[in-house]
Enzyme design. Structure first.
Site, PDB file in Angstrom:
ATOM      1  N   ASP A  97       0.879  -1.372  -0.045  1.00  0.00           N
ATOM      2  CA  ASP A  97       0.087   0.229   0.122  1.00  0.00           C
ATOM      3  C   ASP A  97       0.944   1.400   0.138  1.00  0.00           C
ATOM      4  O   ASP A  97       0.211   2.329   0.554  1.00  0.00           O
ATOM      5  CB  ASP A  97      -0.927  -0.017   1.127  1.00  0.00           C
ATOM      6  CG  ASP A  97      -0.112  -0.055   2.327  1.00  0.00           C
ATOM      7  OD1 ASP A  97       1.004  -0.178   2.600  1.00  0.00           O
ATOM      8  OD2 ASP A  97      -0.848   0.224   3.602  1.00  0.00           O
ATOM      9  N   GLU A  98       2.075   1.278  -0.306  1.00  0.00           N
ATOM     10  CA  GLU A  98       3.102   2.324  -0.568  1.00  0.00           C
ATOM     11  C   GLU A  98       3.054   3.054  -2.175  1.00  0.00           C
ATOM     12  O   GLU A  98       3.158   2.023  -2.927  1.00  0.00           O
ATOM     13  CB  GLU A  98       4.574   1.827  -0.224  1.00  0.00           C
ATOM     14  CG  GLU A  98       4.611   1.496   1.357  1.00  0.00           C
ATOM     15  CD  GLU A  98       5.872   1.204   1.554  1.00  0.00           C
ATOM     16  OE1 GLU A  98       6.440   1.355   2.898  1.00  0.00           O
ATOM     17  OE2 GLU A  98       6.724   1.020   0.437  1.00  0.00           O
TER      18      GLU A  98
END
Length: 539
Positions: A440-441
């Site tokens: 989720d970066e």
């Protein structure tokens, strides 16, 4: 007395008549002077004169003896008066002389014929009905490598190629059983060292008393022509079976030849293509037509030109054509033809484009991946140093994404990441680079910003966009993100810039999440070497 004179007249008339007939039959008096062409020198002259003298004497003696014998048969008295020998000596001597001349000329003629046959370039052979050689010329010896002694024990079927023996037996049998007319044939012989020799020529028979006694053959070596023909067939098969299209044109670019692949690729048959201008069958469909001067220059300098062009098949379907044009010149350096090799690379190009895309993009979100993001950032830093521009890096990490995955499942999590990627692209400029670094970066490169405030404004818009609810069909999800910002300074490098954005994002997390943070100078601390490449975090 009158009876004797009458008998003498009859005998003299008989002798003269037969002698004249003999001369007319065997000797051409008009050609006698040409016999001196045979003389090679004084010794030759002496030898021939001696031979003629011996022939004259022998003829005189024989006719004199015949005359005496004839008188005896007629019961006439035999006398040895000189006058009785004048006529026999004269006619007999000259008869012997002319017979000798005829024999010499006949032998010379045979020698000339043998010399002609031996020095002929064609291969000449004479064989009997069993296939034994009666005569072969020098060209035959040179071609097949056998000596005259070896030929005497050789049979023609010993040197005929095994695949041709039956055929040659039928041909020879047909000649001996026929009426002697010539037959044209081609066959294959084997030389002494095993070399295969291809021949073509004519055969006929020699007859004696109505019976064929031998066959005469005159052949020409066509091995090179046969090999050239076989090579031409091979090339033709290659052209026809190759998967690449082949088209040959004349100097005016009118099509003269196409192969099967041409029809398969373009849809045009041979009848439809031959005679047409090549440009009519390869219409430029997307406005990428090359400058003809460039084509002519390339062909002039290199004799070839290669390019890709979007064109259409006969049915109107578009395809990408990889084309190579070759210029063929003759011995005078004049253009004799153009050869065009081409292939449909549409599918290959699509695969290559897909591979290139996958090498630079994240499969799930279609955003840039880590590698291409680093390349873009490094390029922007170089440009910023040269032009004194400002560059900002935004580092995003979703808040509570792990909980969403646990509650709704990974499919919902993947769908959410795709929607987030769309909102990130919507709130950034075309020249900016948006990347998913993993999990989720996310990272955003703002390549040209006027100030720190502009970078904060972009980050705030993104923060607000992600905070808005996401509709996933059966349910709605709401999530926030923490954003860290780093601004390019004169001494910044790519690793330091991304690490500072990462630390700023951590600061935003610590300060309560769903916020923006810019790392201040007093917040800096040692940066781990693996920063930006560690596993995704899910706080």
């Amino acid at each position: 007395m009158r009876k004797k004179l009458k008998l003498r007249k009859i005998r003299l008339s008989f002798i003269i008549q037969n002698y004249t007939q003999f001369l007319c039959t065997f000797v051409n008096l008009k050609r006698i002077p040409k016999m001196y062409n045979l003389f090679m020198g004084k010794e030759e002259v002496r030898r021939y004169l001696l031979r003629y003298l011996n022939a004259f004497i022998l003829g005189a003696l024989l006719l004199s003896a015949f005359s005496r014998y004839q008188k005896k048969l007629l019961g006439l008295p035999l006398t040895f008066a000189p006058s009785t020998f004048v006529i026999p000596v004269f006619f007999g001597g000259f008869s012997g002389l002319f017979v000798s001349i005829f024999y010499i000329r006949l032998r010379a003629s045979r020698e000339q014929m043998r010399d002609f046959l031996n020095n002929a370039d064609d291969i000449i052979q004479i064989i009997d009905q069993e296939g034994n050689f009666l005569f072969v010329n020098k060209a035959w010896h040179k071609k097949f490598g056998y000596t005259s002694l070896e030929v005497k024990s050789l049979n023609v079927f010993d040197i005929i190629h095994p695949t041709q023996v039956e055929k040659c037996q039928i041909v020879i049998q047909k000649l001996f059983e026929g009426d002697g007319h010539s037959l044209e044939t081609d066959t294959i012989y084997l030389s002494k060292d095993g070399e295969t020799i291809y021949l073509e020529g004519k055969l006929n028979c020699r007859f004696e008393n109505g019976r064929a006694i031998s066959t005469r053959g005159i052949f020409r070596d066509i091995t090179e022509r046969h090999e050239a023909r076989e090579f031409q067939k091979l090339v033709g098969n290659i052209f026809e079976k190759t998967r690449e299209g082949l088209v040959i044109t004349d100097p005016k670019q009118a099509i003269t030849f196409i192969n099967a692949a041409f029809t398969k690729i373009t849809g045009y048959t041979k009848e439809e293509a031959i005679g047409k201008n090549i440009h009519k069958l390869f219409p430029n469909n997307k406005g990428v037509k090359k400058n003809m001067k460039e084509v002519e220059t390339s062909l002039e300098e290199n004799d070839y030109w290669q390019y890709k062009i979007w064109t259409r098949r006969k049915n109107g379907e578009e395809y990408l054509n990889n084309m190579t044009i070759l210029r063929i010149s003759n011995s005078n350096e004049d253009i004799s033809a153009y050869t065009c090799l081409f292939s449909d690379i549409t599918e290959k190009e699509e695969k290559d484009n897909r591979l290139r895309y996958l090498a630079t993009h994240d499969i799930l979100t279609d955003l840039h991946n880590r590698d291409i993001f680093y390349q873009h950032t490094n390029r922007s830093l170089v440009e910023a140093k040269e032009k004194k521009n400002l560059v900002a890096v935004l580092f995003l990490d979703l808040d509570g994404f792990k909980d969403i995955n646990d509650q709704y499942g990974h499919h919902a999590g993947d769908a959410l990441l795709k929607l987030i990627a769309q909102r990130l692209r919507h709130h950034t400029r075309e020249e900016d680079s948006v990347a998913r670094l993993g999990g989720d970066e996310f990272a955003i490169l703002l390549s040209k910003v006027s100030s720190e405030d502009e970078a904060k404004a972009v980050a705030q818009n993104i923060l607000n966009a992600i905070a808005a609810p996401f509709n996933l069909g059966d349910f709605t999800i709401q999530i926030t993100t923490s954003i860290g910002i780093s601004i390019y300074s004169e001494n910044s490098e790519i690793g330091m810039l991304i690490a500072e954005a990462d630390q700023a994002m951590y600061k935003a997390k610590r300060e309560g999440k769903n916020r923006i943070s810019i790392l201040q100078e007093e917040d800096t601390r040692p940066i781990p070497m693996d920063v930006g490449r560690r596993p995704p975090r899910h706080p």
